[in-house]
Design an enzyme around this catalytic site. Structure first.
Site, PDB file in Angstrom:
ATOM      1  N   LYS A  84      16.240  24.240  44.645  1.00 55.99           N
ATOM      2  CA  LYS A  84      16.330  22.944  43.265  1.00 55.99           C
ATOM      3  C   LYS A  84      17.264  22.334  44.565  1.00 55.99           C
ATOM      4  CE  LYS A  84      19.363  22.881  39.708  1.00 55.99           C
ATOM      5  NZ  LYS A  84      19.997  23.649  38.529  1.00 55.99           N
ATOM      6  N   SER A 160      17.003  23.133  34.142  1.00 59.48           N
ATOM      7  CA  SER A 160      18.011  21.667  35.368  1.00 59.48           C
ATOM      8  C   SER A 160      17.087  22.184  35.974  1.00 59.48           C
ATOM      9  CB  SER A 160      18.836  21.924  35.532  1.00 59.48           C
ATOM     10  OG  SER A 160      19.977  22.695  36.046  1.00 59.48           O
ATOM     11  N   SER A 184      19.765  26.754  32.989  1.00 61.87           N
ATOM     12  CA  SER A 184      18.840  26.130  33.718  1.00 61.87           C
ATOM     13  C   SER A 184      17.975  27.195  34.597  1.00 61.87           C
ATOM     14  CB  SER A 184      20.257  25.030  34.258  1.00 61.87           C
ATOM     15  OG  SER A 184      20.295  24.561  33.899  1.00 61.87           O
TER      16      SER A 184
END
Lengths: 467, 45
Positions: A84, A160, A184
């Site tokens: 990420k 996310s 997330s």
């Protein structure tokens, strides 16, 4: 429905790495196949933001050289993975999905988890899209675009850590690392139909990642099988003094016990976790609970308050973290992030401190359930993946704003830091995730249950052809 | 407000979000919690 035509490799990390270690498969060739796939599919998915082809080729070549010289490159030899955009990668700016962070210096070192994976032979191939500063559940990023769900590109991949989950689901890499503050990892796992692990708070060091809410941030992996998930988790475990919240405890590997037949006691969470899920989510959780032999339900009467407390802490902590930028560069934020952070910066201290103190009370409620059960089961999301841009979702017959409410079922649980594995249950059109919730430090139990469910065919990631 | 100058263009949305936060806070602020419970126990000197 719009579907991508994509092959997905299902050999599994251990099998692929064994082929590399034994010289039957070149790591460089493996990486080239993934780079080609990323080149072909990423323009549509927008899962990767930066593709690190040179680094990946260099590291893959090192692996091949080691094999040729008779040295062992490690249990993840040549395995391609992504991280990420809030993980440090040496030489790159850690954007955390923002443009404001572009003014920060490039990272000098890789994040600690990334270092551990590289030392085990894994090959980083790129960084992945996310909601700005991890404050969202849909990965619809105003600066870097929306990530699309590989199972249906009209739909959200979740957030996310949406880029990470979509990459794994699409077979662009074998696993990925994300972060989970309020859901997330679990939300995108649910929407993309893959496995995700949010370990116990304090289990994995966050050293070298960009924070969101210090007291709630967790790191964890995504994978397409439980064995892959557990293998990566075992490799990244271990104390690091760079994270004040990291617990100084010995590694507790989980892979070795995955084949143990499930003999634990499970219970399905009712109340909030039943009411806030749709029919698909309720059926998926009930099916998983039944397969685990659950004969009882269990209640967390304060789940609504726990979600509220997590909501308050998140806004306040985020507002504090970004206070200087909110003062000087408010227009450079994603509007959806900015206005919530600004609101959080205005919260009265009493509300924030009460939210923090409420954690102890809710933790005791949850620990009381674990005196009677080894594992708790609950849907991961109120619904399967919504359409991108969909303004509302239906919850208990009410149309609620999508982005604020997708975490209804994940927030109360990460609030108290227990380990959770999200497992994918197939649906008529889209899959949905179910949370397997274990007592603190018992990731092994949740993974063992997940492996049992996978063997029984109750849960599985979308299939495809082998490489 | 609190050291922030919020652009009038952002204000309606900020106030909307602030109201949502206060509604959530209302669910917890009146809960009695033992006085010895610390708010943020991670800090170590």
């Amino acid at each position: 429905m719009t579907r991508l035509d994509h092959p997905i490799d299902f050999a599994g990390i251990a099998t692929i790495a064994r082929a590399v270690r034994e010289g039957r498969l070149s790591a460089v060739r493996l990486i080239e196949s993934r780079l080609e796939r990323i080149e072909r599919m990423n323009p549509q998915l927008n899962a990767f933001t930066r593709i690190l082809a040179d680094r990946a080729r260099r590291e893959a070549d090192k692996v091949d050289v080691m094999v040729r010289e008779g040295r062992d490159p490690g249990p993840l030899a040549g395995i391609p993975f992504g991280v990420k955009d809030n993980y440090d990668v040496a030489g790159l700016v850690t954007t955390a999905g923002s443009i404001i962070n572009l003014d920060r210096p490039a990272a000098i070192d890789d994040a600690v988890l990334l270092q551990r994976l590289t030392a085990a032979g894994a090959v980083l191939i790129g960084t992945q899209n996310m909601d700005e500063y991890a404050y969202g559940f849909t990965t619809e990023n105003a600066h870097y675009g929306a990530t699309r769900n590989p199972l249906d590109i009209a739909r959200s991949a979740g957030g996310s850590s949406g880029g990470s989950a979509a990459s794994v689901a699409a077979g662009l890499c074998e696993f990925a690392l994300g972060t989970d503050t309020n859901g997330s990892i679990r939300v995108p796992s649910s929407f993309c139909g893959i496995f995700g692990l949010k370990p116990t708070f304090g289990r994995l060091p966050r050293t070298g990642t960009f924070p969101f809410v210090h007291e709630l941030d967790h790191l964890g992996p995504f994978a397409r099988t439980v064995a892959d998930l557990a293998l990566v988790y075992d490799i990244v475990q271990g104390f690091d003094a760079g994270d004040a919240a990291c617990d100084d405890r010995a590694k507790e590997p989980a892979s070795a016990t995955l084949d143990t037949p499930w003999a634990g006691s499970a219970a399905l969470l009712d109340g909030w976790f039943d009411a806030k899920a749709d029919a698909q989510g309720r059926a998926a959780a009930a099916g998983v609970a039944l397969a685990l032999g659950a004969t009882a339900t269990a209640s967390l009467p304060d789940a609504r308050s726990a979600r509220a407390a997590a909501f308050v802490m998140t806004s306040a902590s985020g507002g504090n973290l970004h206070f200087e930028s909110l003062k000087s560069r408010a227009a450079d934020f994603d509007p959806a992030t900015r206005d919530r952070l600004l609101a959080g910066a205005l919260l009265p201290a009493n509300a924030v401190l009460q939210a923090q103190r409420f954690r102890a009370l809710f933790r005791d409620q949850l620990l009381a359930l674990f005196r009677h059960h080894d594992l708790l089961v609950a849907p991961a999301t109120p619904c399967a993946a919504p359409l991108l841009g969909q303004p509302t979702i239906d919850v208990e017959g009410q149309a609620l704003p999508t982005r604020a409410n997708i975490g209804l079922l994940t927030q109360p649980l990460s609030f108290v830091g227990v380990p959770i594995v999200t497992v994918p249950v197939a649906g008529a059109t889209m899959p949905i995730g179910v949370q397997l919730i274990a007592p603190p430090w018992r990731e092994d139990l949740a993974l063992q249950a997940a492996a049992f469910l996978e063997r029984e065919g109750v849960v599985r990631a979308p299939g495809g052809q082998l490489w | 407000m609190a050291g922030l100058e919020i652009s009038p263009a952002f204000l309606p949305s900020v106030l909307h979000n602030f109201q949502i936060l206060m509604d959530q806070a209302a669910l917890i602020v009146d809960r009695p919690i033992d006085a010895i419970v610390e708010p943020a126990p991670v800090y170590r000197p």
